[in-house]
Structures are given as structure tokens and as C-alpha cells.
Write a protein that holds these residues in place. Structure first.
Motif, PDB file in Angstrom:
ATOM      1  N   ALA A 121       0.798  -1.222   0.000  1.00  0.00           N
ATOM      2  CA  ALA A 121       0.000   0.000   0.000  1.00  0.00           C
ATOM      3  C   ALA A 121       0.831   1.272   0.000  1.00  0.00           C
ATOM      4  O   ALA A 121       0.309   2.353  -0.282  1.00  0.00           O
ATOM      5  CB  ALA A 121      -0.921   0.009   1.229  1.00  0.00           C
ATOM      6  N   GLY A 122       2.099   1.168   0.327  1.00  0.00           N
ATOM      7  CA  GLY A 122       2.933   2.355   0.522  1.00  0.00           C
ATOM      8  C   GLY A 122       3.439   2.986  -0.765  1.00  0.00           C
ATOM      9  O   GLY A 122       3.216   2.480  -1.863  1.00  0.00           O
ATOM     10  N   PRO A 123       4.176   4.096  -0.625  1.00  0.00           N
ATOM     11  CA  PRO A 123       4.608   4.881  -1.788  1.00  0.00           C
ATOM     12  C   PRO A 123       5.875   4.384  -2.454  1.00  0.00           C
ATOM     13  O   PRO A 123       6.220   4.840  -3.548  1.00  0.00           O
ATOM     14  CB  PRO A 123       4.845   6.264  -1.177  1.00  0.00           C
ATOM     15  N   ASP A 124       6.583   3.466  -1.839  1.00  0.00           N
ATOM     16  CA  ASP A 124       7.909   3.099  -2.329  1.00  0.00           C
ATOM     17  C   ASP A 124       7.933   1.815  -3.152  1.00  0.00           C
ATOM     18  O   ASP A 124       8.991   1.425  -3.654  1.00  0.00           O
ATOM     19  CB  ASP A 124       8.877   2.954  -1.147  1.00  0.00           C
ATOM     20  N   SER A 125       6.798   1.155  -3.276  1.00  0.00           N
ATOM     21  CA  SER A 125       6.775  -0.111  -4.018  1.00  0.00           C
ATOM     22  C   SER A 125       6.533   0.147  -5.503  1.00  0.00           C
ATOM     23  O   SER A 125       5.707   0.978  -5.875  1.00  0.00           O
ATOM     24  CB  SER A 125       5.684  -1.026  -3.463  1.00  0.00           C
ATOM     25  N   SER A 126       7.248  -0.587  -6.329  1.00  0.00           N
ATOM     26  CA  SER A 126       7.049  -0.490  -7.775  1.00  0.00           C
ATOM     27  C   SER A 126       5.825  -1.309  -8.177  1.00  0.00           C
ATOM     28  O   SER A 126       5.358  -2.167  -7.426  1.00  0.00           O
ATOM     29  CB  SER A 126       8.271  -1.019  -8.518  1.00  0.00           C
ATOM     30  N   THR A 127       5.318  -1.043  -9.360  1.00  0.00           N
ATOM     31  CA  THR A 127       4.179  -1.813  -9.863  1.00  0.00           C
ATOM     32  C   THR A 127       4.511  -3.292  -9.918  1.00  0.00           C
ATOM     33  O   THR A 127       3.702  -4.143  -9.528  1.00  0.00           O
ATOM     34  CB  THR A 127       3.771  -1.319 -11.257  1.00  0.00           C
ATOM     35  N   SER A 128       5.703  -3.641 -10.385  1.00  0.00           N
ATOM     36  CA  SER A 128       6.073  -5.059 -10.507  1.00  0.00           C
ATOM     37  C   SER A 128       6.168  -5.730  -9.140  1.00  0.00           C
ATOM     38  O   SER A 128       5.779  -6.891  -8.981  1.00  0.00           O
ATOM     39  CB  SER A 128       7.392  -5.209 -11.264  1.00  0.00           C
ATOM     40  N   ASP A 129       6.663  -5.009  -8.136  1.00  0.00           N
ATOM     41  CA  ASP A 129       6.718  -5.578  -6.784  1.00  0.00           C
ATOM     42  C   ASP A 129       5.313  -5.800  -6.231  1.00  0.00           C
ATOM     43  O   ASP A 129       5.039  -6.812  -5.571  1.00  0.00           O
ATOM     44  CB  ASP A 129       7.490  -4.648  -5.843  1.00  0.00           C
ATOM     45  N   ARG A 130       4.422  -4.853  -6.477  1.00  0.00           N
ATOM     46  CA  ARG A 130       3.043  -5.007  -5.992  1.00  0.00           C
ATOM     47  C   ARG A 130       2.358  -6.194  -6.668  1.00  0.00           C
ATOM     48  O   ARG A 130       1.630  -6.956  -6.025  1.00  0.00           O
ATOM     49  CB  ARG A 130       2.253  -3.713  -6.224  1.00  0.00           C
ATOM     50  N   GLU A 131       2.603  -6.340  -7.961  1.00  0.00           N
ATOM     51  CA  GLU A 131       2.032  -7.486  -8.669  1.00  0.00           C
ATOM     52  C   GLU A 131       2.593  -8.794  -8.113  1.00  0.00           C
ATOM     53  O   GLU A 131       1.845  -9.764  -7.933  1.00  0.00           O
ATOM     54  CB  GLU A 131       2.344  -7.364 -10.161  1.00  0.00           C
ATOM     55  N   ALA A 132       3.881  -8.805  -7.815  1.00  0.00           N
ATOM     56  CA  ALA A 132       4.489 -10.015  -7.254  1.00  0.00           C
ATOM     57  C   ALA A 132       3.891 -10.356  -5.892  1.00  0.00           C
ATOM     58  O   ALA A 132       3.638 -11.530  -5.588  1.00  0.00           O
ATOM     59  CB  ALA A 132       6.001  -9.831  -7.133  1.00  0.00           C
ATOM     60  N   LEU A 133       3.652  -9.349  -5.075  1.00  0.00           N
ATOM     61  CA  LEU A 133       3.058  -9.594  -3.755  1.00  0.00           C
ATOM     62  C   LEU A 133       1.644 -10.157  -3.881  1.00  0.00           C
ATOM     63  O   LEU A 133       1.255 -11.049  -3.117  1.00  0.00           O
ATOM     64  CB  LEU A 133       3.034  -8.301  -2.934  1.00  0.00           C
ATOM     65  N   MET A 134       0.873  -9.659  -4.831  1.00  0.00           N
ATOM     66  CA  MET A 134      -0.478 -10.191  -5.007  1.00  0.00           C
ATOM     67  C   MET A 134      -0.437 -11.611  -5.581  1.00  0.00           C
ATOM     68  O   MET A 134      -1.304 -12.435  -5.276  1.00  0.00           O
ATOM     69  CB  MET A 134      -1.302  -9.265  -5.903  1.00  0.00           C
ATOM     70  N   TRP A 135       0.574 -11.907  -6.399  1.00  0.00           N
ATOM     71  CA  TRP A 135       0.746 -13.287  -6.872  1.00  0.00           C
ATOM     72  C   TRP A 135       1.103 -14.196  -5.694  1.00  0.00           C
ATOM     73  O   TRP A 135       0.558 -15.290  -5.550  1.00  0.00           O
ATOM     74  CB  TRP A 135       1.834 -13.331  -7.944  1.00  0.00           C
ATOM     75  N   ILE A 136       1.996 -13.742  -4.838  1.00  0.00           N
ATOM     76  CA  ILE A 136       2.363 -14.517  -3.654  1.00  0.00           C
ATOM     77  C   ILE A 136       1.153 -14.728  -2.749  1.00  0.00           C
ATOM     78  O   ILE A 136       0.951 -15.818  -2.195  1.00  0.00           O
ATOM     79  CB  ILE A 136       3.520 -13.817  -2.902  1.00  0.00           C
ATOM     80  N   ALA A 137       0.335 -13.679  -2.589  1.00  0.00           N
ATOM     81  CA  ALA A 137      -0.874 -13.802  -1.769  1.00  0.00           C
ATOM     82  C   ALA A 137      -1.793 -14.874  -2.340  1.00  0.00           C
ATOM     83  O   ALA A 137      -2.357 -15.690  -1.603  1.00  0.00           O
ATOM     84  CB  ALA A 137      -1.597 -12.456  -1.715  1.00  0.00           C
ATOM     85  N   MET A 138      -1.943 -14.900  -3.662  1.00  0.00           N
ATOM     86  CA  MET A 138      -2.789 -15.907  -4.301  1.00  0.00           C
ATOM     87  C   MET A 138      -2.203 -17.300  -4.105  1.00  0.00           C
ATOM     88  O   MET A 138      -2.930 -18.264  -3.830  1.00  0.00           O
ATOM     89  CB  MET A 138      -2.921 -15.585  -5.792  1.00  0.00           C
ATOM     90  N   CYS A 139      -0.883 -17.414  -4.210  1.00  0.00           N
ATOM     91  CA  CYS A 139      -0.216 -18.708  -4.036  1.00  0.00           C
ATOM     92  C   CYS A 139      -0.327 -19.220  -2.607  1.00  0.00           C
ATOM     93  O   CYS A 139      -0.454 -20.440  -2.383  1.00  0.00           O
ATOM     94  CB  CYS A 139       1.259 -18.590  -4.428  1.00  0.00           C
TER      95      CYS A 139
END
Length: 245
Positions: A121-139
């Protein structure tokens, strides 16, 4: 049976098989993570500037990161579900779709830690990092997705066999059905939705290219890598070599 929230374990249990909606849900995950962290901090629904919100999130995460680094958010995220639906935070046109997407997104977020949510949710994460975190959450939330990520997606990358298609998924499911009979009772329509939505999530996470049918490598930023080291099994969901970190 596996609980409704947090990462799924399947020893002697049935797989969760409800990932038929929304693909990766990365923008939705970011919005609801911010809402959850603000509510966790002081219960306020006040909407300040993005800079103030981000600063507050960072402060809350720093306060709690040591204690909760490896602890999933779990059921506590359900506290924001009704508010998110009533305020239509995700700006979804119909009430039924809004309810489905909010429910699905919060379920996946429940498998992340406070520190991971703060980065999402923060200001320092890149789009690709956020996408990776949501992929990890799904996994994490869906064990069968996590097993596919490790046993098929990552394996293809590591062995240099980067082509991936529906037949690879179907072989994977047929193998899992040997130990999980529930996979044999899923209707044909639902089975196709599960497969399609998994591939959609991989595409949206930029881990798979649909046109060429190939696995795409991923390298987390140093900031995300530091966070994921606290749950190092997370690297197993990503097409990468840990030695490259």
C-alpha cells in the motif's frame, strides 16, 4: 478443513478451489490494504492526502514489523469488508460483483503479513513488486496455485523449458487428482474458469507472456527481497534464481 483466512495447508484436506474471479487483483489489493492499515492504526475513515496516508502506513508498519514480520493478517482483515462494499471503494458497477471482488481480494490479503501489506500500500513499491506480492498472496491462500507456481512455473524457468500452456496445467491437475479426489468432481465449466483465471493472474503479474506462451523471469527489488526473506518460501512461487538476489 482449511480455515477461511490465511495461507492454506492441505495435509489430508481439500483444496480451496474458488479462484474464479478477477485475475491477479493487484489494484484492488493495494486499495484494500491501505484501507485495512488505516483502520488498524486508529479506526479512522478520514481520507487525507496520499502523502499523509503513505506516511501513516509506514509508521504503523515500522511499529509492528518486528512483532508481526512472519504473522499473517488472517481473519482480522474481514473487519473492513462491509465498509469497503458499502463505500464501493473499488468502484465496481454492480453490488453483486462488488461483493464478490471485495470478498476475494480480502481473502488473498489475509495470507500476507502487516509488513507486506504496508509495502503493497505504501509509496515506495514499484508496480512489478506489488504485482508479485499479489501473486504470492494468491499462491499462499490457494495451495494448488502455489504448488503450480513451484512445480510447473518455476520449474519451467529453472530448466530452460520456458514454454507453458494449458496442457501443462491439465497434466498438473491430473497428477494432483491422484491425491485430491475433489479435483475430479469439479464441473467442466468451473475447471475451465480456474485454469483461465490462473493464467490471467500470471499474465497480469508479468510472469507469463500469452502471445509467445513463455514464462517470464522476475527479480524483486532489494526492498521486496528483504521483506520476503522473512518468509523465504515465497521465492519458490517466482520464476527466478535465488542466487541472483
Amino acid at each position: 478443513m482449511a480455515g477461511s483466512y490465511g495461507a492454506e495447508t492441505t495435509q489430508g484436506e481439500r483444496y480451496r478451489l474458488s479462484f474464479t474471479v478477477g485475475g491477479l487483483l493487484a489494484p484492488q489489493g493495494r486499495a484494500l490494504a491501505e484501507m485495512y492499515l488505516n483502520r488498524m492504526g486508529d479506526g479512522s475513515t478520514e481520507r487525507s492526502s496520499q502523502a499523509k496516508v503513505s506516511e501513516k502506513i509506514s509508521e504503523k508498519a515500522n511499529e509492528k514489523s518486528d512483532k508481526n514480520a512472519g504473522e499473517e493478517v488472517g481473519e482480522s482483515i474481514a473487519a473492513i469488508r462491509q465498509q469497503a462494499i458499502e463505500e464501493n471503494v473499488l468502484a465496481i458497477r454492480t453490488d453483486s460483483a462488488n461483493r464478490r471482488v471485495v470478498a476475494e481480494t480480502t481473502r488473498r490479503l489475509s495470507a500476507l503479513t502487516v509488513e507486506e501489506l504496508a509495502y503493497l500500500a505504501g509509496p515506495d513499491s514499484s508496480t512489478s513488486d506489488r504485482e508479485a506480492l499479489m501473486w504470492i498472496a494468491m499462491c499462499r491462500y490457494y495451495a494448488i496455485v502455489g504448488e503450480f507456481a513451484g512445480e510447473v512455473l518455476k520449474k519451467h524457468y529453472l530448466t530452460g523449458n520456458t514454454h507453458l500452456d494449458f496442457e501443462d496445467y491439465d497434466r498438473f491437475i491430473a497428477d494432483k487428482a491422484t491425491w485430491h479426489s475433489e479435483l475430479e468432481t469439479v464441473s467442466e465449466g468451473t475447471a475451465k474458469k480456474l485454469r483461465s483465471n490462473l493464467f490471467k493472474a500470471m499474465r497480469e503479474a508479468h510472469l507469463f507472456d500469452k502471445k509467445s506462451g513463455t514464462v517470464l523471469s522476475f527479480l524483486p527489488s532489494p526492498s521486496l527481497a528483504d521483506i520476503l526473506r522473512k518468509r523465504a518460501d515465497s521465492f519458490g512461487y517466482l520464476p527466478m534464481r535465488e542466487s541472483s538476489l
